[in-house]
Design a protein around this motif. Structure first.
Motif, PDB file in Angstrom:
ATOM      1  N   GLY A 247     -27.645  30.382 -37.018  1.00  0.00           N
ATOM      2  CA  GLY A 247     -26.604  29.592 -36.390  1.00  0.00           C
ATOM      3  C   GLY A 247     -26.748  28.100 -36.602  1.00  0.00           C
ATOM      4  O   GLY A 247     -26.066  27.314 -35.947  1.00  0.00           O
ATOM      5  N   ILE A 248     -27.618  27.680 -37.516  1.00  0.00           N
ATOM      6  CA  ILE A 248     -27.846  26.261 -37.790  1.00  0.00           C
ATOM      7  C   ILE A 248     -26.791  25.771 -38.776  1.00  0.00           C
ATOM      8  O   ILE A 248     -26.572  26.383 -39.823  1.00  0.00           O
ATOM      9  CB  ILE A 248     -29.256  26.034 -38.346  1.00  0.00           C
ATOM     10  CG1 ILE A 248     -30.311  26.471 -37.325  1.00  0.00           C
ATOM     11  CG2 ILE A 248     -29.467  24.577 -38.719  1.00  0.00           C
ATOM     12  CD1 ILE A 248     -31.730  26.382 -37.835  1.00  0.00           C
ATOM     13  N   ALA A 310     -31.957  24.374 -27.127  1.00  0.00           N
ATOM     14  CA  ALA A 310     -33.131  25.078 -26.611  1.00  0.00           C
ATOM     15  C   ALA A 310     -34.141  25.394 -27.703  1.00  0.00           C
ATOM     16  O   ALA A 310     -35.297  25.711 -27.401  1.00  0.00           O
ATOM     17  CB  ALA A 310     -32.697  26.370 -25.917  1.00  0.00           C
ATOM     18  N   ARG A 311     -33.736  25.308 -28.974  1.00  0.00           N
ATOM     19  CA  ARG A 311     -34.625  25.639 -30.084  1.00  0.00           C
ATOM     20  C   ARG A 311     -35.297  24.410 -30.683  1.00  0.00           C
ATOM     21  O   ARG A 311     -35.960  24.510 -31.713  1.00  0.00           O
ATOM     22  CB  ARG A 311     -33.848  26.387 -31.168  1.00  0.00           C
ATOM     23  CG  ARG A 311     -33.182  27.663 -30.663  1.00  0.00           C
ATOM     24  CD  ARG A 311     -32.435  28.372 -31.772  1.00  0.00           C
ATOM     25  NE  ARG A 311     -33.350  28.884 -32.779  1.00  0.00           N
ATOM     26  CZ  ARG A 311     -33.987  30.053 -32.697  1.00  0.00           C
ATOM     27  NH1 ARG A 311     -33.814  30.813 -31.635  1.00  0.00           N
ATOM     28  NH2 ARG A 311     -34.790  30.444 -33.657  1.00  0.00           N
ATOM     29  N   VAL A 312     -35.110  23.253 -30.071  1.00  0.00           N
ATOM     30  CA  VAL A 312     -35.751  22.031 -30.545  1.00  0.00           C
ATOM     31  C   VAL A 312     -36.229  21.239 -29.337  1.00  0.00           C
ATOM     32  O   VAL A 312     -35.518  21.106 -28.343  1.00  0.00           O
ATOM     33  CB  VAL A 312     -34.779  21.195 -31.420  1.00  0.00           C
ATOM     34  CG1 VAL A 312     -33.494  20.904 -30.677  1.00  0.00           C
ATOM     35  CG2 VAL A 312     -35.426  19.909 -31.881  1.00  0.00           C
ATOM     36  N   ASP A 327     -38.764  27.250 -34.444  1.00  0.00           N
ATOM     37  CA  ASP A 327     -38.985  27.951 -35.711  1.00  0.00           C
ATOM     38  C   ASP A 327     -38.689  26.966 -36.835  1.00  0.00           C
ATOM     39  O   ASP A 327     -37.544  26.820 -37.271  1.00  0.00           O
ATOM     40  CB  ASP A 327     -38.084  29.185 -35.809  1.00  0.00           C
ATOM     41  CG  ASP A 327     -38.429  30.063 -37.014  1.00  0.00           C
ATOM     42  OD1 ASP A 327     -39.180  29.596 -37.886  1.00  0.00           O
ATOM     43  OD2 ASP A 327     -37.956  31.211 -37.071  1.00  0.00           O
ATOM     44  N   SER A 328     -39.703  26.271 -37.280  1.00  0.00           N
ATOM     45  CA  SER A 328     -39.502  25.249 -38.307  1.00  0.00           C
ATOM     46  C   SER A 328     -39.106  25.860 -39.645  1.00  0.00           C
ATOM     47  O   SER A 328     -38.441  25.202 -40.456  1.00  0.00           O
ATOM     48  CB  SER A 328     -40.774  24.414 -38.467  1.00  0.00           C
ATOM     49  OG  SER A 328     -41.871  25.236 -38.828  1.00  0.00           O
ATOM     50  N   HIS A 332     -36.120  24.602 -42.082  1.00  0.00           N
ATOM     51  CA  HIS A 332     -36.450  24.208 -43.450  1.00  0.00           C
ATOM     52  C   HIS A 332     -35.558  24.939 -44.448  1.00  0.00           C
ATOM     53  O   HIS A 332     -34.990  24.329 -45.372  1.00  0.00           O
ATOM     54  CB  HIS A 332     -37.923  24.522 -43.723  1.00  0.00           C
ATOM     55  CG  HIS A 332     -38.425  24.044 -45.052  1.00  0.00           C
ATOM     56  ND1 HIS A 332     -38.160  24.716 -46.230  1.00  0.00           N
ATOM     57  CD2 HIS A 332     -39.172  22.959 -45.396  1.00  0.00           C
ATOM     58  CE1 HIS A 332     -38.729  24.077 -47.240  1.00  0.00           C
ATOM     59  NE2 HIS A 332     -39.338  23.005 -46.769  1.00  0.00           N
ATOM     60  N   GLN A 333     -35.408  26.251 -44.268  1.00  0.00           N
ATOM     61  CA  GLN A 333     -34.592  27.027 -45.193  1.00  0.00           C
ATOM     62  C   GLN A 333     -33.122  26.641 -45.110  1.00  0.00           C
ATOM     63  O   GLN A 333     -32.426  26.582 -46.125  1.00  0.00           O
ATOM     64  CB  GLN A 333     -34.755  28.527 -44.891  1.00  0.00           C
ATOM     65  CG  GLN A 333     -36.146  29.064 -45.178  1.00  0.00           C
ATOM     66  CD  GLN A 333     -36.496  28.971 -46.649  1.00  0.00           C
ATOM     67  OE1 GLN A 333     -37.229  28.079 -47.074  1.00  0.00           O
ATOM     68  NE2 GLN A 333     -35.968  29.874 -47.439  1.00  0.00           N
ATOM     69  N   ALA A 334     -32.633  26.359 -43.894  1.00  0.00           N
ATOM     70  CA  ALA A 334     -31.226  25.992 -43.738  1.00  0.00           C
ATOM     71  C   ALA A 334     -30.916  24.701 -44.482  1.00  0.00           C
ATOM     72  O   ALA A 334     -29.893  24.598 -45.183  1.00  0.00           O
ATOM     73  CB  ALA A 334     -30.890  25.861 -42.254  1.00  0.00           C
ATOM     74  N   ILE A 335     -31.778  23.703 -44.357  1.00  0.00           N
ATOM     75  CA  ILE A 335     -31.543  22.426 -45.029  1.00  0.00           C
ATOM     76  C   ILE A 335     -31.708  22.570 -46.538  1.00  0.00           C
ATOM     77  O   ILE A 335     -30.876  22.081 -47.326  1.00  0.00           O
ATOM     78  CB  ILE A 335     -32.496  21.359 -44.476  1.00  0.00           C
ATOM     79  CG1 ILE A 335     -32.186  21.078 -43.003  1.00  0.00           C
ATOM     80  CG2 ILE A 335     -32.412  20.076 -45.293  1.00  0.00           C
ATOM     81  CD1 ILE A 335     -33.111  20.089 -42.365  1.00  0.00           C
TER      82      ILE A 335
END
Length: 660
Positions: A247-248, A310-312, A327-328, A332-335
């Motif tokens: 959802g990012i 809530a995830r950051v 969940d870094s 990372h994968q999204a960017i």
């Protein structure tokens, strides 16, 4: 004889005074005037301001005034606002974990007031007048003002002279203050910003209405152009990608490889509207440029990440410039994937799309490689002479796919033959190129024999409009291809272009699930290893085998390299093992495997691509151009060098002083 100082007498443990506590907190929050500007602009944005004005004297040391048109502060809450840990942003732990405002701790105003002369003037909508509160005296009196809040900070660090001595010149402090406001302006195009220094307007960025989807990107592009300059937008492409699993959403603009700089001074990352400096974000963006950047250049970008608050965790740094992700890896994968997808599309294909929307011979807002380095939209537009008829365009020829089994080289899918050394019988002497000779037939060209003369029917379609990279007209010294398109002339480095094409095909055909072939060493290479290297070698034994490496403990403090990748058998086995172990220790195994595989495939593609001084026929050159238009990342070779350049008619006319 050494003398020792007497042991200090024990002092009783007691509570510190509130003022001293605030001054200690100011040491963390208030580093320089720019820190004060950042905190006050944060509060203005949280108040719903649509216009923020920053006024400075002496670089912010003598005066910092931040005016906004937000909701304002009620009279009875003004004294409370200056207390430590007093805020309207959060009420409990749950709200802290889901914080969506810029500020939330409630300690900035108290810390600032402890080291300066602070005053707050605020007025609510519907009130007859505003109220002015002097922080030092506590005096509260009515004052005139429109709706909103003005916060003045005078004589910063007057109560802590030692801190004031560490400040730089007024010009330096002013530059830091402008940069602080610039970061806010890039995050909020819907808010107008203006900066005044010594009574003179220094910067002004007008508000841009924002919407959803395309409208948001257009508004962001306008703000980026206003703040960072029109060149930033002209030399970048839009990024927009939403991960279905996490959802990012990642959006913004990523700079073209040609626009890379020697310093990372135009790299902006935002998480939920907050400017942050995070190693995960920086590494993800840099990883997306691995295949297209030359040397140690730094890319330019402005990336915005939207995710569940809530995830950051934003409560990990006194100035809130660092964050921690739950969940870094997914961030990372999204960017990385968002930037990779944006960079993958060949700019030649984008040019074709723009030409289809805007008419023949135009390419608005589509960046093109050139030697200048990038022409503007007006330069890209098709130029027509002021007098005489339009320039004639040669009739088109039917194009066919360029065969990969040239006289020099091998098939792309024949990896072993591609890597094998070239035999003398495979070397074909260069033959002169005859432009006037008729092109080869389709069957002859696909069979690898382009010497059979046959007539090819001309196409009535305008080549300059149909083909973004145009129609090949000649070859220069067996190295460059000259082509004609709607904008002017295209110059192609044929080896670099074909190298990228072979590289991308190798990646697609081999996939990511095949291990790299390894070669056992006759005598294992041993080296003294640190405890971290030994632990990494044991934990990532399977990953090392996929990479073609076999590294095992030889003793508690020694590692032995027993096998290396076959393509790197002549290299330094120990140095290779150390570098791979160091990378595995810092990064995830999947990324290391992919990067190592790509490096090997890039070397293989370089050896398998068409060589310089190889004479190509017109049909072969055209086939190469057509493949470049459809191959991902074909604008740069595997080493990050450009594969083609565009010279517009306007630039060509300028070389010969036409129209002057």
């Amino acid at each position: 004889m050494t003398s020792f100082a007497p042991a200090p007498q024990r002092r009783a443990i007691q509570d510190l005074p509130d003022e001293l506590i605030s001054q200690i907190a100011a040491g963390e929050v208030v580093e320089r005037p720019a820190s004060v500007v950042r905190e006050l602009v944060d509060n203005a944005l949280d108040a719903g301001a649509s216009q923020i004005t920053v006024r400075l004297l002496a670089g912010g040391v003598r005066l910092i005034s931040v005016e906004d048109d937000g909701c304002g502060i009620p009279r009875e809450e003004l004294p409370v606002a200056l207390r430590r840990h007093a805020t309207s942003k959060i009420r409990d732990l749950q709200e802290l974990e889901h914080v969506g405002t810029m500020g939330f701790r409630g300690e900035a105003l108290a810390a600032i007031a402890s080291v300066s002369e602070t005053a707050i003037l605020s007025r609510l909508e519907g009130e007859d007048n505003g109220w002015l509160l002097e922080a030092r005296s506590g005096e509260l009196r009515p004052a005139a003002r429109n709706r909103g809040t003005t916060l003045e900070v005078k004589e910063l660090f007057f109560s802590t002279p030692a801190r004031r001595k560490f400040l730089k010149s007024d010009a330096t402090e002013l530059a830091h203050c402008i940069e602080s406001v610039r970061r806010h302006a890039l995050a909020r195009p819907d808010v107008g910003f203006s900066i005044w220094h010594e009574g003179k307007l220094v910067e002004q960025w007008r508000a841009v209405p924002m919407g959803e989807g395309t409208e948001r990107n257009e508004a962001l592009a306008r703000r980026l152009s206003d703040v960072l300059g029109a060149d930033f937008v002209a030399n970048s492409i839009a990024v927009l990608r939403t991960s279905t699993s996490s959802g990012i959403t990642v959006y913004g603009r990523a700079g073209l490889p040609d626009a890379a700089r020697s310093r990372p001074d135009q790299q902006y990352c935002y998480v939920n509207g907050r400017f942050v400096r995070d190693k995960v974000l920086t590494h993800a963006a840099k990883s997306a440029y691995e295949d297209v950047l030359h040397g140690h250049k730094q890319p330019i970008y402005a990336l915005y990440v939207e995710m569940d608050p809530a995830r950051v965790d934003v409560n990990v740094h006194p100035t809130k410039i660092e964050v921690r992700f739950r969940d870094s890896r997914e961030v990372h994968q999204a960017i990385k994937h968002a930037v990779e997808d944006a960079l993958a599309a060949p700019r030649a294909a984008l040019l074709a799309q723009a030409a289809g929307h805007t008419g023949a011979g135009t390419a608005e807002s589509v960046p093109l490689p050139s030697g200048n380095p990038l022409p503007s939209a007006a330069t890209n537009a098709g130029w027509q002479p002021a007098v005489s008829a339009p320039r004639p365009v040669m009739p088109a020829q039917v194009q066919f796919a360029m065969p990969l089994q040239e006289a020099v080289g091998h098939k792309v899918n024949d990896v072993q033959a591609l890597w094998a050394p070239m035999r003398d019988s495979q070397v074909v002497p260069a033959t002169p190129l005859s432009v006037s000779s008729p092109p080869a037939t389709a069957s002859a060209l696909l069979a690898g024999n382009s010497s059979t003369p046959a007539a090819v029917p001309a196409s009535p379609v305008d080549t300059a409009t149909t083909w973004p990279l145009g129609r090949a007209v000649a070859q220069v010294h067996g190295v460059y291809i000259l082509a004609e398109n709607a904008q002017g002339m295209v110059i192609v480095d044929m080896h670099a272009a074909h190298e990228r094409i072979v590289y991308e095909r190798l990646k697609d055909q081999l996939g990511n699930d095949q291990p790299i072939a390894s070669q056992p060493l006759l005598i294992p290479a041993t080296f003294a290893a640190t405890p971290q290297e030994v632990a990494t070698a044991e934990a990532h034994a399977d990953t090392l085998r996929v990479l073609g490496l076999e590294v095992s403990p030889f003793s508690p403090k020694t590692l032995a390299v027993r096998a290396v990748p076959a393509t790197l058998a002549q290299g330094d086995a120990v140095e290779l093992a150390r570098s791979v172990l160091a990378e595995l220790e810092q990064q995830e195994a999947s990324g290391v495997i992919q990067r190592a595989r790509n490096e090997i495939l890039a070397t293989m593609a370089c050896h398998g691509a068409v060589r310089a001084n190889r004479r190509l026929t017109i049909d072969e050159m055209n086939a190469l151009l057509r493949q470049m238009e459809t191959t991902e990342r074909s604008d740069q070779c595997n080493h990050g060098r450009p594969t083609w350049r565009q010279l517009s008619m306007k630039e060509l006319d300028a070389l010969f002083l036409r129209g002057r």
